[in-house]
Design a protein around this motif. Structure first.
Motif, mmCIF file in Angstrom:
data_model
loop_
_atom_site.group_PDB
_atom_site.id
_atom_site.type_symbol
_atom_site.label_atom_id
_atom_site.label_comp_id
_atom_site.label_asym_id
_atom_site.label_seq_id
_atom_site.Cartn_x
_atom_site.Cartn_y
_atom_site.Cartn_z
ATOM 1 N N LEU A 1 0.815 -1.212 0.000
ATOM 2 C CA LEU A 1 0.000 0.000 0.000
ATOM 3 C C LEU A 1 0.850 1.263 0.000
ATOM 4 O O LEU A 1 0.540 2.227 -0.695
ATOM 5 N N SER A 2 1.920 1.274 0.781
ATOM 6 C CA SER A 2 2.723 2.489 0.885
ATOM 7 C C SER A 2 3.396 2.842 -0.439
ATOM 8 O O SER A 2 3.619 4.022 -0.732
ATOM 9 N N SER A 3 3.734 1.839 -1.255
ATOM 10 C CA SER A 3 4.369 2.110 -2.548
ATOM 11 C C SER A 3 3.344 2.530 -3.595
ATOM 12 O O SER A 3 3.703 3.111 -4.621
ATOM 13 N N LYS A 4 2.072 2.244 -3.342
ATOM 14 C CA LYS A 4 1.006 2.617 -4.269
ATOM 15 C C LYS A 4 0.352 3.944 -3.867
ATOM 16 O O LYS A 4 0.082 4.789 -4.712
ATOM 17 N N LEU A 5 0.114 4.111 -2.583
ATOM 18 C CA LEU A 5 -0.562 5.319 -2.089
ATOM 19 C C LEU A 5 0.483 6.301 -1.547
ATOM 20 O O LEU A 5 0.537 6.599 -0.356
ATOM 21 N N LYS A 6 1.301 6.811 -2.431
ATOM 22 C CA LYS A 6 2.429 7.653 -2.024
ATOM 23 C C LYS A 6 2.000 9.033 -1.534
ATOM 24 O O LYS A 6 2.787 9.729 -0.889
ATOM 25 N N SER A 7 0.760 9.423 -1.829
ATOM 26 C CA SER A 7 0.287 10.748 -1.425
ATOM 27 C C SER A 7 -0.572 10.701 -0.171
ATOM 28 O O SER A 7 -1.055 11.743 0.288
ATOM 29 N N LEU A 8 -0.756 9.511 0.403
ATOM 30 C CA LEU A 8 -1.669 9.366 1.535
ATOM 31 C C LEU A 8 -1.176 10.149 2.746
ATOM 32 O O LEU A 8 -0.062 9.953 3.215
ATOM 33 N N GLU A 9 -2.037 11.035 3.256
ATOM 34 C CA GLU A 9 -1.697 11.868 4.408
ATOM 35 C C GLU A 9 -2.493 11.494 5.656
ATOM 36 O O GLU A 9 -2.018 11.719 6.771
ATOM 37 N N SER A 10 -3.692 10.944 5.473
ATOM 38 C CA SER A 10 -4.552 10.637 6.617
ATOM 39 C C SER A 10 -5.147 9.246 6.466
ATOM 40 O O SER A 10 -5.750 8.935 5.438
ATOM 41 N N LEU A 11 -4.982 8.415 7.505
ATOM 42 C CA LEU A 11 -5.510 7.051 7.504
ATOM 43 C C LEU A 11 -6.293 6.833 8.788
ATOM 44 O O LEU A 11 -5.767 6.947 9.884
ATOM 45 N N HIS B 1 3.471 -0.398 6.396
ATOM 46 C CA HIS B 1 4.751 0.221 6.726
ATOM 47 C C HIS B 1 5.227 1.109 5.573
ATOM 48 O O HIS B 1 4.825 0.937 4.418
ATOM 49 N N GLY B 2 6.044 2.091 5.915
ATOM 50 C CA GLY B 2 6.721 2.892 4.911
ATOM 51 C C GLY B 2 5.901 3.977 4.246
ATOM 52 O O GLY B 2 6.204 4.370 3.113
ATOM 53 N N PHE B 3 4.874 4.517 4.939
ATOM 54 C CA PHE B 3 4.079 5.610 4.358
ATOM 55 C C PHE B 3 4.821 6.926 4.597
ATOM 56 O O PHE B 3 4.759 7.493 5.684
ATOM 57 N N LEU B 4 5.465 7.431 3.588
ATOM 58 C CA LEU B 4 6.326 8.599 3.743
ATOM 59 C C LEU B 4 5.551 9.895 3.923
ATOM 60 O O LEU B 4 6.042 10.839 4.551
ATOM 61 N N SER B 5 4.331 9.959 3.374
ATOM 62 C CA SER B 5 3.544 11.194 3.434
ATOM 63 C C SER B 5 2.521 11.196 4.558
ATOM 64 O O SER B 5 1.878 12.217 4.801
ATOM 65 N N LEU B 6 2.361 10.082 5.255
ATOM 66 C CA LEU B 6 1.297 9.953 6.251
ATOM 67 C C LEU B 6 1.573 10.829 7.470
ATOM 68 O O LEU B 6 2.607 10.709 8.117
#
Length: 339
Positions: free
Chosen positions: A132-142, A158-163
């Protein structure tokens, strides 16, 4: 033809796209697959409510525009889905869904994802959660509140850089540690862990990278004791801390928490069992402007001589305590909130 190409190039540079038949076809197909996947796992009584009442607007016909007409779906100017909310008011802990996360992969510009109260227990094995983190690179809120996750089921995320905003409230996350959260995102600014059965964070010592990014932390309604203060002592950017309804008792070791005392603006210690000298324990918290001590078992005369040191304090809630009066203070304090 050259004029058309030039105009499209200009629109691309400006970030403006013409919407053609609503949202992108692959995203519309993914939304319909998501509706089917979830609906297939629900008991009949919940399926009818969720599909007919909440997602009745999600229709397969070509005239249905998922950007304008579909409940819980918001698109950007380029017709890409930027916000998706599947929040259910009915499922929560009444269902145990195994969620196929691969269906979310097409939403590459998604910034907000709300799966509150979906009854999700786990991610389907090998069905895309780890990617998910490599696909949803713009995700800010979960938002994953009110589901049936445990600490181990979160390990695939794991690995959500923008979250920046993560809400895990009302899941059973006993044993969860800060390094588990850090693995999801090292850049969180707000974290919700209300009612998650956690008892504390071990071996922290302020070394987590979250200590420099996290600003808002909700740990209310857990089983945390006085040790939580030292476990959070390294959080130098934290300005809002909610410890309401935990097992804090007696003299809470707030003195000496240098980082917390310099950054905290809002502190909630309501529904705990505190010593009458709690105000003096907070004398170094000069940035504090809101303090909630509602129903914290304060009784008799409460010495608040240190209150004058809290120069920025605007709200003090002492309600629902058994206070006869206050001592060693020239000002006026009542058992009701001071605003």
């Amino acid at each position: 033809m050259k004029g058309v190409i030039k105009w499209l190039w200009i629109m691309t540079v400006l970030g403006i796209w013409v919407e053609v038949n609503g949202c992108l076809e692959q995203e519309k197909a993914a939304l319909l697959q998501l509706k089917k996947n979830v609906g297939d796992q629900l008991p009949f009584i919940f399926r009818s409510v969720w599909l007919l009442d909440y997602l009745e607007s999600w229709k397969e016909d070509k005239t249905s525009n998922c950007c304008d007409d579909w409940e819980g779906v918001t698109c950007g100017l380029n017709s890409r889905v930027v916000s998706l909310s599947l929040e259910s008011p009915n499922l929560g802990h009444l269902s145990e869904m195994h969620f196929n996360a691969s269906v979310l992969h097409p939403f590459e510009e998604l910034r907000e994802l709300n799966l509150t109260s979906m009854g999700i227990k786990s991610w389907d094995e090998d069905k895309g959660a780890s990617k998910l983190s490599s696909k949803l690179k713009s995700l800010e809120s979960l938002n994953l509140q009110y589901n049936n996750f445990d600490a181990s089921s979160l390990s695939q995320l794991h690995g959500f850089l923008s979250l920046k905003y993560l809400f895990l409230d009302e899941n059973n996350l006993e044993g969860l540690q800060l390094h588990d959260i850090e693995a999801i995102s090292q850049n969180l600014e707000e974290l919700g862990l209300r009612g998650t059965e956690i008892t504390g964070f071990q071996n922290n010592n302020g070394s987590t990278k979250l200590s420099s990014s996290l600003k808002v932390l909700d740990l209310s309604q857990n089983m945390l004791d006085n040790n939580i203060i030292s476990q959070l002592s390294g959080f130098q950017s934290l300005h809002t801390l909610n410890l309401r309804a935990n097992q804090l008792r007696g003299v809470v070791p707030l003195k000496g928490s240098t980082n917390l005392s310099s950054s905290l603006k809002v502190l909630d210690l309501s529904y705990t069992t505190l010593d009458n000298n709690i105000i003096s324990q907070l004398s170094g918290f000069q940035s504090l402007h809101t303090l909630y001590l509602r129903h914290s078992q304060l009784s008799g005369n409460v010495p608040i001589n240190a209150l004058h040191q809290l120069r920025n304090l605007e709200v003090l809630d002492l309600s629902e305590n058994n206070i006869n009066g206050v001592s060693n203070y020239n000002g006026t304090v009542t058992s009701s909130p001071i605003i």
